[in-house]
Design a protein around this motif. Structure first.
Motif, PDB file in Angstrom:
ATOM      1  N   LEU A   4       0.852  -1.183   0.000  1.00 53.03           N
ATOM      2  CA  LEU A   4       0.000   0.000   0.000  1.00 53.03           C
ATOM      3  C   LEU A   4       0.889   1.235   0.000  1.00 53.03           C
ATOM      4  O   LEU A   4       1.715   1.409   0.907  1.00 53.03           O
ATOM      5  N   VAL A   5       0.725   2.079  -1.013  1.00 53.89           N
ATOM      6  CA  VAL A   5       1.507   3.311  -1.121  1.00 53.89           C
ATOM      7  C   VAL A   5       0.537   4.487  -1.059  1.00 53.89           C
ATOM      8  O   VAL A   5      -0.404   4.567  -1.846  1.00 53.89           O
ATOM      9  N   THR A   6       0.767   5.389  -0.119  1.00 50.04           N
ATOM     10  CA  THR A   6      -0.131   6.525   0.050  1.00 50.04           C
ATOM     11  C   THR A   6       0.578   7.832  -0.263  1.00 50.04           C
ATOM     12  O   THR A   6       1.800   7.948  -0.119  1.00 50.04           O
ATOM     13  N   ILE A  16      -1.004  21.632  -5.734  1.00 44.69           N
ATOM     14  CA  ILE A  16      -0.557  20.304  -6.137  1.00 44.69           C
ATOM     15  C   ILE A  16       0.331  19.757  -5.028  1.00 44.69           C
ATOM     16  O   ILE A  16       0.973  20.520  -4.290  1.00 44.69           O
ATOM     17  N   ASN A  17       0.331  18.456  -4.876  1.00 44.40           N
ATOM     18  CA  ASN A  17       1.226  17.819  -3.914  1.00 44.40           C
ATOM     19  C   ASN A  17       1.993  16.724  -4.654  1.00 44.40           C
ATOM     20  O   ASN A  17       1.382  15.802  -5.207  1.00 44.40           O
ATOM     21  N   PRO A  18       3.322  16.810  -4.693  1.00 44.09           N
ATOM     22  CA  PRO A  18       4.093  15.805  -5.430  1.00 44.09           C
ATOM     23  C   PRO A  18       3.907  14.399  -4.893  1.00 44.09           C
ATOM     24  O   PRO A  18       4.154  13.428  -5.614  1.00 44.09           O
ATOM     25  N   ALA A  19       3.453  14.293  -3.642  1.00 36.66           N
ATOM     26  CA  ALA A  19       3.301  12.959  -3.044  1.00 36.66           C
ATOM     27  C   ALA A  19       2.283  12.123  -3.813  1.00 36.66           C
ATOM     28  O   ALA A  19       2.619  11.058  -4.345  1.00 36.66           O
ATOM     29  N   PHE A  20       1.034  12.585  -3.883  1.00 33.75           N
ATOM     30  CA  PHE A  20       0.056  11.757  -4.588  1.00 33.75           C
ATOM     31  C   PHE A  20       0.221  11.839  -6.099  1.00 33.75           C
ATOM     32  O   PHE A  20      -0.127  10.890  -6.813  1.00 33.75           O
ATOM     33  N   ALA A  33       5.258  -7.352  -7.087  1.00 34.43           N
ATOM     34  CA  ALA A  33       4.398  -6.957  -5.968  1.00 34.43           C
ATOM     35  C   ALA A  33       3.238  -6.122  -6.500  1.00 34.43           C
ATOM     36  O   ALA A  33       3.414  -5.277  -7.389  1.00 34.43           O
ATOM     37  N   THR A  34       2.051  -6.355  -5.978  1.00 30.15           N
ATOM     38  CA  THR A  34       0.874  -5.555  -6.337  1.00 30.15           C
ATOM     39  C   THR A  34       0.918  -4.237  -5.586  1.00 30.15           C
ATOM     40  O   THR A  34       1.091  -4.212  -4.360  1.00 30.15           O
ATOM     41  N   ILE A  35       0.760  -3.143  -6.330  1.00 28.86           N
ATOM     42  CA  ILE A  35       0.830  -1.813  -5.741  1.00 28.86           C
ATOM     43  C   ILE A  35      -0.579  -1.251  -5.577  1.00 28.86           C
ATOM     44  O   ILE A  35      -1.313  -1.072  -6.549  1.00 28.86           O
ATOM     45  N   LEU A  36      -0.956  -0.984  -4.337  1.00 30.88           N
ATOM     46  CA  LEU A  36      -2.234  -0.358  -4.015  1.00 30.88           C
ATOM     47  C   LEU A  36      -1.976   1.119  -3.734  1.00 30.88           C
ATOM     48  O   LEU A  36      -1.098   1.457  -2.941  1.00 30.88           O
ATOM     49  N   LYS A  37      -2.744   1.986  -4.391  1.00 28.81           N
ATOM     50  CA  LYS A  37      -2.484   3.430  -4.297  1.00 28.81           C
ATOM     51  C   LYS A  37      -3.638   4.125  -3.587  1.00 28.81           C
ATOM     52  O   LYS A  37      -4.801   3.850  -3.863  1.00 28.81           O
ATOM     53  N   LEU A  38      -3.290   5.036  -2.687  1.00 29.26           N
ATOM     54  CA  LEU A  38      -4.316   5.689  -1.885  1.00 29.26           C
ATOM     55  C   LEU A  38      -3.947   7.155  -1.633  1.00 29.26           C
ATOM     56  O   LEU A  38      -2.854   7.451  -1.144  1.00 29.26           O
ATOM     57  N   LEU A  64       3.877   2.007   2.537  1.00 29.81           N
ATOM     58  CA  LEU A  64       4.856   3.067   2.282  1.00 29.81           C
ATOM     59  C   LEU A  64       4.081   4.373   2.130  1.00 29.81           C
ATOM     60  O   LEU A  64       3.350   4.555   1.158  1.00 29.81           O
ATOM     61  N   ASN A  65       4.227   5.265   3.100  1.00 27.91           N
ATOM     62  CA  ASN A  65       3.615   6.586   3.010  1.00 27.91           C
ATOM     63  C   ASN A  65       4.611   7.547   2.377  1.00 27.91           C
ATOM     64  O   ASN A  65       5.803   7.513   2.688  1.00 27.91           O
ATOM     65  N   VAL A  66       4.118   8.405   1.482  1.00 31.61           N
ATOM     66  CA  VAL A  66       4.967   9.375   0.790  1.00 31.61           C
ATOM     67  C   VAL A  66       4.431  10.774   1.072  1.00 31.61           C
ATOM     68  O   VAL A  66       3.217  11.004   1.054  1.00 31.61           O
ATOM     69  N   GLY A  67       5.335  11.700   1.360  1.00 31.68           N
ATOM     70  CA  GLY A  67       4.928  13.070   1.644  1.00 31.68           C
ATOM     71  C   GLY A  67       5.897  14.084   1.066  1.00 31.68           C
ATOM     72  O   GLY A  67       7.026  13.755   0.696  1.00 31.68           O
ATOM     73  N   GLN A  68       5.453  15.313   0.992  1.00 30.33           N
ATOM     74  CA  GLN A  68       6.245  16.435   0.479  1.00 30.33           C
ATOM     75  C   GLN A  68       7.083  17.040   1.600  1.00 30.33           C
ATOM     76  O   GLN A  68       6.598  17.249   2.705  1.00 30.33           O
ATOM     77  N   ALA A  69       8.345  17.321   1.279  1.00 29.81           N
ATOM     78  CA  ALA A  69       9.215  18.044   2.212  1.00 29.81           C
ATOM     79  C   ALA A  69       9.859  19.201   1.475  1.00 29.81           C
ATOM     80  O   ALA A  69      10.937  19.059   0.877  1.00 29.81           O
ATOM     81  N   GLY A  70       9.186  20.342   1.459  1.00 26.69           N
ATOM     82  CA  GLY A  70       9.734  21.519   0.806  1.00 26.69           C
ATOM     83  C   GLY A  70      11.044  21.944   1.452  1.00 26.69           C
ATOM     84  O   GLY A  70      11.132  22.035   2.680  1.00 26.69           O
ATOM     85  N   GLY A  71      12.073  22.150   0.630  1.00 25.82           N
ATOM     86  CA  GLY A  71      13.380  22.554   1.135  1.00 25.82           C
ATOM     87  C   GLY A  71      14.414  21.451   1.113  1.00 25.82           C
ATOM     88  O   GLY A  71      15.615  21.726   1.179  1.00 25.82           O
ATOM     89  N   ARG A  72      13.968  20.199   0.992  1.00 23.49           N
ATOM     90  CA  ARG A  72      14.928  19.099   0.914  1.00 23.49           C
ATOM     91  C   ARG A  72      15.401  18.930  -0.526  1.00 23.49           C
ATOM     92  O   ARG A  72      14.653  19.152  -1.468  1.00 23.49           O
ATOM     93  N   PHE A  73      16.642  18.468  -0.665  1.00 24.89           N
ATOM     94  CA  PHE A  73      17.282  18.373  -1.973  1.00 24.89           C
ATOM     95  C   PHE A  73      17.102  17.019  -2.644  1.00 24.89           C
ATOM     96  O   PHE A  73      17.433  16.860  -3.800  1.00 24.89           O
ATOM     97  N   GLY A  74      16.626  16.026  -1.939  1.00 25.50           N
ATOM     98  CA  GLY A  74      16.502  14.708  -2.534  1.00 25.50           C
ATOM     99  C   GLY A  74      15.416  13.898  -1.861  1.00 25.50           C
ATOM    100  O   GLY A  74      14.681  14.388  -1.000  1.00 25.50           O
ATOM    101  N   ILE A  75      15.343  12.631  -2.263  1.00 26.22           N
ATOM    102  CA  ILE A  75      14.378  11.705  -1.669  1.00 26.22           C
ATOM    103  C   ILE A  75      14.957  11.192  -0.354  1.00 26.22           C
ATOM    104  O   ILE A  75      16.091  10.722  -0.313  1.00 26.22           O
ATOM    105  N   THR A  76      14.167  11.278   0.705  1.00 27.90           N
ATOM    106  CA  THR A  76      14.687  10.963   2.024  1.00 27.90           C
ATOM    107  C   THR A  76      13.803   9.951   2.747  1.00 27.90           C
ATOM    108  O   THR A  76      12.784  10.314   3.330  1.00 27.90           O
ATOM    109  N   PRO A  77      14.168   8.679   2.728  1.00 33.64           N
ATOM    110  CA  PRO A  77      13.479   7.702   3.569  1.00 33.64           C
ATOM    111  C   PRO A  77      13.651   8.068   5.045  1.00 33.64           C
ATOM    112  O   PRO A  77      14.746   8.445   5.477  1.00 33.64           O
ATOM    113  N   GLU A  78      12.577   7.951   5.802  1.00 30.58           N
ATOM    114  CA  GLU A  78      12.608   8.301   7.221  1.00 30.58           C
ATOM    115  C   GLU A  78      12.922   7.075   8.066  1.00 30.58           C
ATOM    116  O   GLU A  78      12.386   6.000   7.834  1.00 30.58           O
TER     117      GLU A  78
END
Length: 211
Positions: A4-6, A16-20, A33-38, A64-78
């Motif tokens: 499940l990817v949100t 607009i939000n780059p996450a969704f 793997a089957t990807i479920l999008k929400l 896997l939850n995905v969110g926007q982080a304005g100001g960061r320079f790259g993709i950052t897994p938490e």
């Protein structure tokens, strides 16, 4: 395997939000793997229940939850989520918690079960900037990461879950001078590589550190 990817809806002044935008363009299958999008609301009180309902309904192996982080320079897994809501601005429901615990009986913090070291290496191999983050903040992104981990601890012990932040899109920084951004295509590529790595590393230890 089901993942499940949100992604969050737009919030604050952004349309607009780059996450969704990224999540909804992911392939329906990645590494078999089957990807479920929400899409989930940028709202403290609602986002957790939306994801909880989907977990109960779909029985994913990973979230896997995905969110926007304005100001960061790259993709950052938490790596970690903390038991604190402290909004610098109100959410989409006009709610702004200040110094509030997310769950009264929850742990102070929860660590992700995702192989963040391997994910970061895989993203970098695609020529994209990526690094592990040790703080998901105290806004709705941290909230949903914590909520999923809390549900894992109390309801879904076999679930593996985590969070990734992605930068602004170029269109979002037109009126934000000197602010980093990344294209939607690169966001999609990075998230796909991260998911491939999650599948490949399933059941294996993420022992090698990144450089």
């Amino acid at each position: 395997m089901k993942i499940l990817v949100t992604g969050f809806d737009p919030f604050s002044t952004d349309k607009i939000n780059p996450a969704f935008e990224t999540v909804k363009r992911l392939p329906d299958s990645i590494a078999d793997a089957t990807i479920l999008k929400l899409e989930i609301p940028t709202a403290f009180k609602r986002c957790g229940e939306v994801v909880h309902q989907e977990i109960v309904s779909a029985h994913p192996d990973y979230v896997l939850n995905v969110g926007q982080a304005g100001g960061r320079f790259g993709i950052t897994p938490e790596r970690i989520a903390i038991n604190l809501d402290d909004g610098r601005i109100a959410d989409n429901d006009n709610y702004r918690p200040i110094n509030q615990p997310i769950e009264a009986d929850g742990a102070t913090a929860y660590f992700t079960q995702l192989p963040v070291n391997a994910m970061t290496r895989a993203i970098r191999k695609e020529g994209l900037p990526s690094s592990i983050s040790l703080s998901a903040g105290t806004y709705v992104c941290n909230h949903i990461m914590y909520e999923v981990q809390y549900r894992r601890a109390t309801e879904f012990p076999e679930l593996k879950a985590g969070f990734m932040h992605i930068p602004f899109l170029p269109t979002q920084v037109v009126n934000r001078p000197n602010m980093p951004s990344q294209s939607l295509d690169d966001d999609i590529c990075g998230v796909v590589e991260a998911i491939k790595t999650m599948v490949e590393m399933d059941g294996r230890s993420d022992v090698d550190s990144i450089e």
